[in-house]
Design a protein around this motif. Structure first.
Motif, PDB file in Angstrom:
ATOM      1  N   ARG B 117      29.246 -36.256  42.179  1.00  0.00           N
ATOM      2  CA  ARG B 117      29.890 -36.341  43.079  1.00  0.00           C
ATOM      3  C   ARG B 117      30.980 -37.379  43.110  1.00  0.00           C
ATOM      4  O   ARG B 117      32.180 -37.135  43.609  1.00  0.00           O
ATOM      5  CB  ARG B 117      28.937 -36.612  44.347  1.00  0.00           C
ATOM      6  N   PRO B 118      30.731 -38.591  42.579  1.00  0.00           N
ATOM      7  CA  PRO B 118      31.923 -39.719  42.594  1.00  0.00           C
ATOM      8  C   PRO B 118      33.072 -38.973  41.765  1.00  0.00           C
ATOM      9  O   PRO B 118      34.185 -39.149  41.911  1.00  0.00           O
ATOM     10  CB  PRO B 118      31.239 -40.840  41.946  1.00  0.00           C
ATOM     11  N   VAL B 119      32.920 -38.153  40.576  1.00  0.00           N
ATOM     12  CA  VAL B 119      33.809 -37.374  39.602  1.00  0.00           C
ATOM     13  C   VAL B 119      34.432 -36.544  40.524  1.00  0.00           C
ATOM     14  O   VAL B 119      36.066 -36.838  40.399  1.00  0.00           O
ATOM     15  CB  VAL B 119      33.229 -36.809  38.549  1.00  0.00           C
ATOM     16  N   LEU B 120      33.837 -35.875  41.487  1.00  0.00           N
ATOM     17  CA  LEU B 120      34.708 -34.907  42.038  1.00  0.00           C
ATOM     18  C   LEU B 120      35.412 -35.617  43.228  1.00  0.00           C
ATOM     19  O   LEU B 120      36.719 -35.356  43.376  1.00  0.00           O
ATOM     20  CB  LEU B 120      33.671 -34.052  42.898  1.00  0.00           C
ATOM     21  N   ALA B 121      34.909 -36.823  43.867  1.00  0.00           N
ATOM     22  CA  ALA B 121      35.454 -37.726  44.749  1.00  0.00           C
ATOM     23  C   ALA B 121      36.789 -38.119  44.155  1.00  0.00           C
ATOM     24  O   ALA B 121      37.897 -38.136  44.863  1.00  0.00           O
ATOM     25  CB  ALA B 121      34.699 -38.703  45.402  1.00  0.00           C
ATOM     26  N   PHE B 122      36.914 -38.601  43.098  1.00  0.00           N
ATOM     27  CA  PHE B 122      37.979 -39.100  42.308  1.00  0.00           C
ATOM     28  C   PHE B 122      39.022 -38.256  41.931  1.00  0.00           C
ATOM     29  O   PHE B 122      40.168 -38.473  42.142  1.00  0.00           O
ATOM     30  CB  PHE B 122      37.736 -39.938  41.011  1.00  0.00           C
ATOM     31  N   GLY B 123      38.600 -36.874  41.382  1.00  0.00           N
ATOM     32  CA  GLY B 123      39.442 -35.904  41.193  1.00  0.00           C
ATOM     33  C   GLY B 123      40.301 -35.648  42.267  1.00  0.00           C
ATOM     34  O   GLY B 123      41.401 -35.352  42.365  1.00  0.00           O
ATOM     35  N   SER B 155      34.966 -32.774  33.191  1.00  0.00           N
ATOM     36  CA  SER B 155      34.108 -33.779  33.384  1.00  0.00           C
ATOM     37  C   SER B 155      32.787 -33.274  34.214  1.00  0.00           C
ATOM     38  O   SER B 155      31.674 -33.603  33.532  1.00  0.00           O
ATOM     39  CB  SER B 155      34.599 -34.804  34.268  1.00  0.00           C
ATOM     40  N   ILE B 156      33.217 -32.445  35.069  1.00  0.00           N
ATOM     41  CA  ILE B 156      31.876 -32.131  35.923  1.00  0.00           C
ATOM     42  C   ILE B 156      30.979 -31.170  34.873  1.00  0.00           C
ATOM     43  O   ILE B 156      29.740 -31.198  34.846  1.00  0.00           O
ATOM     44  CB  ILE B 156      32.182 -31.241  37.259  1.00  0.00           C
ATOM     45  N   LEU B 157      31.591 -30.302  34.083  1.00  0.00           N
ATOM     46  CA  LEU B 157      30.849 -29.413  33.069  1.00  0.00           C
ATOM     47  C   LEU B 157      30.272 -30.199  32.212  1.00  0.00           C
ATOM     48  O   LEU B 157      29.155 -29.849  31.903  1.00  0.00           O
ATOM     49  CB  LEU B 157      31.873 -28.362  32.513  1.00  0.00           C
ATOM     50  N   ALA B 158      30.981 -31.114  31.602  1.00  0.00           N
ATOM     51  CA  ALA B 158      30.464 -32.070  30.684  1.00  0.00           C
ATOM     52  C   ALA B 158      29.282 -32.879  31.246  1.00  0.00           C
ATOM     53  O   ALA B 158      28.152 -33.169  30.428  1.00  0.00           O
ATOM     54  CB  ALA B 158      31.482 -33.034  30.152  1.00  0.00           C
ATOM     55  N   LEU B 159      29.258 -33.226  32.415  1.00  0.00           N
ATOM     56  CA  LEU B 159      28.017 -33.657  33.111  1.00  0.00           C
ATOM     57  C   LEU B 159      26.749 -32.721  33.099  1.00  0.00           C
ATOM     58  O   LEU B 159      25.655 -33.236  33.372  1.00  0.00           O
ATOM     59  CB  LEU B 159      28.435 -34.323  34.437  1.00  0.00           C
ATOM     60  N   GLY B 160      27.038 -31.392  33.108  1.00  0.00           N
ATOM     61  CA  GLY B 160      26.071 -30.645  32.888  1.00  0.00           C
ATOM     62  C   GLY B 160      25.597 -30.325  34.613  1.00  0.00           C
ATOM     63  O   GLY B 160      24.310 -29.725  34.874  1.00  0.00           O
ATOM     64  N   GLN B 161      26.317 -30.835  35.428  1.00  0.00           N
ATOM     65  CA  GLN B 161      25.858 -30.553  36.756  1.00  0.00           C
ATOM     66  C   GLN B 161      27.035 -29.684  37.604  1.00  0.00           C
ATOM     67  O   GLN B 161      27.285 -29.899  38.797  1.00  0.00           O
ATOM     68  CB  GLN B 161      25.966 -31.970  37.501  1.00  0.00           C
ATOM     69  N   LEU B 190      42.758 -35.289  55.312  1.00  0.00           N
ATOM     70  CA  LEU B 190      41.542 -35.261  55.627  1.00  0.00           C
ATOM     71  C   LEU B 190      40.590 -35.765  54.628  1.00  0.00           C
ATOM     72  O   LEU B 190      39.349 -36.209  54.652  1.00  0.00           O
ATOM     73  CB  LEU B 190      41.070 -33.776  55.576  1.00  0.00           C
ATOM     74  N   TYR B 191      41.485 -36.151  53.362  1.00  0.00           N
ATOM     75  CA  TYR B 191      40.673 -36.746  52.113  1.00  0.00           C
ATOM     76  C   TYR B 191      39.634 -37.867  52.528  1.00  0.00           C
ATOM     77  O   TYR B 191      38.716 -38.062  52.041  1.00  0.00           O
ATOM     78  CB  TYR B 191      41.520 -36.981  51.078  1.00  0.00           C
ATOM     79  N   PRO B 192      40.085 -38.840  53.236  1.00  0.00           N
ATOM     80  CA  PRO B 192      39.465 -40.104  53.582  1.00  0.00           C
ATOM     81  C   PRO B 192      37.746 -39.763  53.950  1.00  0.00           C
ATOM     82  O   PRO B 192      36.958 -40.138  53.480  1.00  0.00           O
ATOM     83  CB  PRO B 192      40.163 -41.035  54.647  1.00  0.00           C
ATOM     84  N   ALA B 193      37.740 -38.614  55.056  1.00  0.00           N
ATOM     85  CA  ALA B 193      36.630 -38.263  55.220  1.00  0.00           C
ATOM     86  C   ALA B 193      35.783 -37.326  54.164  1.00  0.00           C
ATOM     87  O   ALA B 193      34.553 -37.640  53.933  1.00  0.00           O
ATOM     88  CB  ALA B 193      36.701 -37.335  56.456  1.00  0.00           C
ATOM     89  N   VAL B 194      36.411 -36.576  53.340  1.00  0.00           N
ATOM     90  CA  VAL B 194      35.823 -35.801  52.268  1.00  0.00           C
ATOM     91  C   VAL B 194      35.366 -36.830  51.233  1.00  0.00           C
ATOM     92  O   VAL B 194      34.238 -36.796  50.841  1.00  0.00           O
ATOM     93  CB  VAL B 194      36.921 -34.834  51.708  1.00  0.00           C
ATOM     94  N   GLY B 195      36.293 -37.752  50.845  1.00  0.00           N
ATOM     95  CA  GLY B 195      35.712 -38.688  49.972  1.00  0.00           C
ATOM     96  C   GLY B 195      34.286 -39.482  50.271  1.00  0.00           C
ATOM     97  O   GLY B 195      33.544 -39.822  49.826  1.00  0.00           O
TER      98      GLY B 195
END
Ligand code: ATP
Ligand code: MG
Lengths: 264, 482
Positions: B117-123, B155-161, B190-195
């Motif tokens: 989730r943080p990885v996705l939020a940062f991306g 990154s997300i795939l590497a996390l295995g999640q 909309l990003y602030p809400a998504v993040g």
């Protein structure tokens, strides 16, 4: 008369008619900067179609006077009525007058972060709410008139001084003003560029535009103006049609000024 | 005839000599050295001194770097390996601590199974600001966004999640950028809400009703402005959302959640730490302090006495107080003023304080930019009939911000580094909070240099990127407008 920029071309006077309709009416107007009395009891009427040249020594209040007409400066007493709208602190009136009155500055004041065409379309789009496409067509029309359509997509910094000043004129014209004010439009220019700007102004006069020009280009005054106003120390000292003004000045101050500027 | 010739031209060269290379003293390395390092006795001494210092430093630290150990379970194991390999008394870096604990430096105590989730939020953050970072060139924006999307995928795939929905969403955004680039700005807004939602989780309806507040404000403005004028419209545009958020939003979110329960696992603020925390605070602070700084700068130059006094008072107060004081205020004092029982998130409080702090500095930077603009720009805008806000938005601000870029980015870099100060209000910043937490375990007690170097390096990379970006922007704008 030894004027380096004597106007040699033939002026087409068919449309240069002064009507009875009043464009600008200034009555007993006074302005102070703090305690300094810059403009004293100015009374002046400009009819539609008039081409007025204002001259006078430095610091006499010429710029201040024409800047009062579109309220870049605020007057403290008296009345200024432009096209039937009185200038007061009422924002609506100020906006109305400003959209009717175009102004060209000594230092061009183009917007350096916008291209030439953007400079010209900005106010029509945001003030007059004209669709972008139409505004661009109008802008190209006026850029062609001032003879620089090929520069439309450059930035002001890439143009010469004379070209910039012509863009500034086109930018004002894009708002379709009924009155144009010029504050020493050629005095920041190199001599070889003065002519191209004066030519543009002459063409404007030939189309019957109401013009007030602060300028020391006496050749222009003689060829185009129907009235020359001489100011000194915040007062209108003398005004007359160009021929009379130059050949038969009345007051001593005018004589002195003319002898200085014409280099006799 | 020939005699005359012999007299006037005693020597005529009939073969041309090839040009000789200039003497060694005049060219190449030697010349460069002479000009730059040994041009006088003072420079010679300084050069020698500099080399000596560099040599000493290298001599001291190079072995430490060369004797790096990556594979060990504890600091004592590390030391044993170093001793065994490089002899007794050898010193070496024990990077094993980083290898084992790096997630903690990055994510703090964020639940490990939710790292995506943080990885996705940062991306998504980088994707959202891509169009703004590269306004000048759509190709650059698209390349940047594609690269970020690819890295996020990996990154997300590497996390295995691998959360399929998330990956599809990222791909969709890239598609939007490619096919309808302007539409991506909607996501940026909309990003602030998504993040926020990705980081803290919980019901999806909370960010939805929060965004709804802005929509309501906009509607209120559109309804009231034609009848009541801009000022009434603006007041309504502020009051309606505030009332919505204070009184109705919570109920609405609860009701919607009751009807359509949708959400992801909630993560409490005390699980935040490390770079997730630093970036959350830093990025939000940066995002909100720029508009606030612009408003303050305009207010400070306003003709309206009340507005001007308020802005000057605010700016001078904030600039006169250390950030720590504000943070303490946020953590301790606010509790006294807020009604008992209110649960006002500590990270949110810190973000507000950091934003206010940075806004005051940015306001001053922008004020400098505004002051540097010639008066003619204002006059031309006025003469064309542009009103105050249009003139500011179209003429003044673009130029003032351009002048202020270096100062603004400096403020941003300062703000980001200052996020480490949140350790003083009990949040786990990466530099001290997390390194202390790592050393608190028996295995890594005594690991000082390696964690600091690791954290420092990440800070450096982020700050250096900001600085390079600012230089890129400056060069670009200079080339465009001159
Ligand atoms: N903002 C100001 N504050 C105070 N005094 C001013 C200000 N602007 C102009 N003045 C003064 O008012 C007088 C008239 O100025 P103005 O610019 O109208 O003169 P001008 O006739 O246009 O002169 P020039 O030919 O040099 O442009 C000058 O003495 C000037 O010093
Ligand atoms: Mg002047």
């Amino acid at each position: 008369m030894s004027d380096p920029h004597a106007i040699t071309r033939k002026i087409d006077r068919r449309h240069m008619q002064v009507s009875d309709e009043v464009a600008i009416q200034i009555t007993s107007m006074n302005k102070w900067y703090g305690t300094f009395h810059v403009l004293r009891d100015i009374d002046m009427t400009v009819n539609r179609g008039e081409r007025i040249v204002i001259c006078g020594p430095s610091g006499s209040g010429k710029s201040t006077l024409i800047r009062c007409i579109n309220r870049l400066e605020e007057h403290q007493s008296g009345q200024i009525v432009v096209d039937g709208t009185e200038l007061s602190s009422d924002i609506k009136n100020i906006d109305k007058v400003r959209s009717e009155v175009g102004m060209v500055f000594q230092h061009f004041n183009l917007f350096p972060h916008l291209t030439i065409i953007e400079n010209c379309t900005l106010a029509p789009i945001w003030v007059r709410k004209i669709p972008k496409k139409e505004a661009e067509e109008t802008a190209m029309h006026f850029l062609e008139k001032v003879k620089i359509p090929e520069q439309a997509h450059k930035y002001p910094g890439q143009l010469s001084g004379g070209q910039q000043q012509r863009v500034a004129i086109a930018r004002s014209l894009c708002m379709k003003p009924r009155i144009m004010l010029f504050d020493e439009p050629t005095s920041a220019l190199d001599p070889e560029m003065i002519k191209e700007v004066l030519d543009t102004m002459i063409e404007l006069a030939e189309e019957g535009m109401t013009m007030l020009c602060v300028t020391h280009e006496m050749g222009f005054a003689q060829a185009v103006a129907n009235r020359v106003i001489f100011m000194d120390q915040g007062q209108i000292v003398e005004q007359n049609e160009p021929k009379e003004f130059f050949h038969n000045p009345q007051s001593d101050r005018t004589k002195l000024f003319l002898s200085q500027i014409l280099g006799h | 005839m020939s005699g005359l010739h012999a007299q006037t031209a005693p020597f005529v060269r009939d073969t041309m000599l090839p040009p000789e290379p200039p003497p060694a003293m005049q060219s190449g390395v030697v010349k460069w050295l002479r000009e730059n390092l040994f041009s006088g006795w003072l420079n010679t001494i300084l050069t020698v001194l500099g080399f000596v210092i560099i040599a000493l430093l290298v001599q001291k630290f190079l072995p430490w770097f060369l004797h790096s150990v990556w594979d060990a379970g504890s600091i004592s194991e590390c030391r044993a390996i170093i001793e065994e390999r490089w002899g007794p008394g050898a010193e070496g870096a024990c990077w094993a601590v980083i290898r084992e604990r790096w997630p903690q430096f990055l994510y703090g105590f964020y639940p490990a199974e939710l790292y995506w989730r943080p990885v996705l939020a940062f991306g998504l953050l980088l994707i959202a600001i891509g169009p703004i970072l590269f306004t000048q060139s759509q190709r650059a924006a698209t390349s940047f966004i594609t690269l970020v999307a690819a890295l996020t995928f990996v990154s997300i795939l590497a996390l295995g999640q691998h959360n399929v929905l998330a990956l599809v969403f990222v791909a969709a955004l890239v598609a939007v950028q490619v096919f309808a680039p302007r539409r991506l700005m909607i996501f940026t807004l909309l990003y602030p809400a998504v993040g926020f939602w990705l980081l803290w989780g919980g019901s999806v309806w909370i960010p939805v009703v929060a965004v709804l507040g802005f929509v309501l404000g906009w509607l209120a403005f559109r309804l009231i402005q034609p009848a009541g004028g801009s000022i009434l419209g603006a007041i309504a545009a502020v009051l309606v959302p505030v009332f919505w958020w204070l009184f109705a939003a919570r109920l609405a979110a609860g009701a919607l959640q009751g009807v359509v329960p949708l959400g992801i696992e909630a993560v409490r603020s005390d699980r935040f730490g490390g770079f997730v925390l630093a970036l959350t605070i830093g990025v939000t602070g940066i995002g909100f302090s720029l508009p606030m700084g612009i408003v303050l700068a305009l207010g400070r130059r306003s003709d309206m006495l009340l507005v001007k006094t308020l802005c000057v008072g605010f700016i001078e107060f904030i600039r006169g107080v250390p950030l720590i004081t504000l943070l303490f205020t946020a953590s301790l004092l606010l509790n006294y003023f807020l009604p008992p029982g209110t649960n006002f998130d500590i990270i949110l409080r810190v973000i507000i304080m950091v934003t206010l702090f940075s806004a005051a500095y940015i306001a001053e930077v922008i004020r400098g930019g505004l002051a540097a603009l010639p008066r003619g720009q204002y006059e031309a805008a006025d003469a064309l009939g542009l009103d105050y806000w249009k003139a500011q938005r179209l003429i003044i601000m673009p130029q003032a911000l351009k002048i202020s870029i270096p100062g603004i980015v400096s403020s941003f870099i300062g703000l980001f580094k200052d996020t480490t100060l949140v350790i003083f209000v009990g949040l786990l910043d990466p530099l001290k909070g997390i390194t202390d937490a790592v050393r608190a375990s028996i295995e890594w007690k005594g690991a000082y240099w390696e964690p600091y170097l690791f954290v420092g390096a990440i800070f450096w990379i982020i700050c250096f990127s900001m600085s390079r970006y600012s230089m890129y922007l400056e060069r670009l704008l200079k080339r465009e407008h001159r």
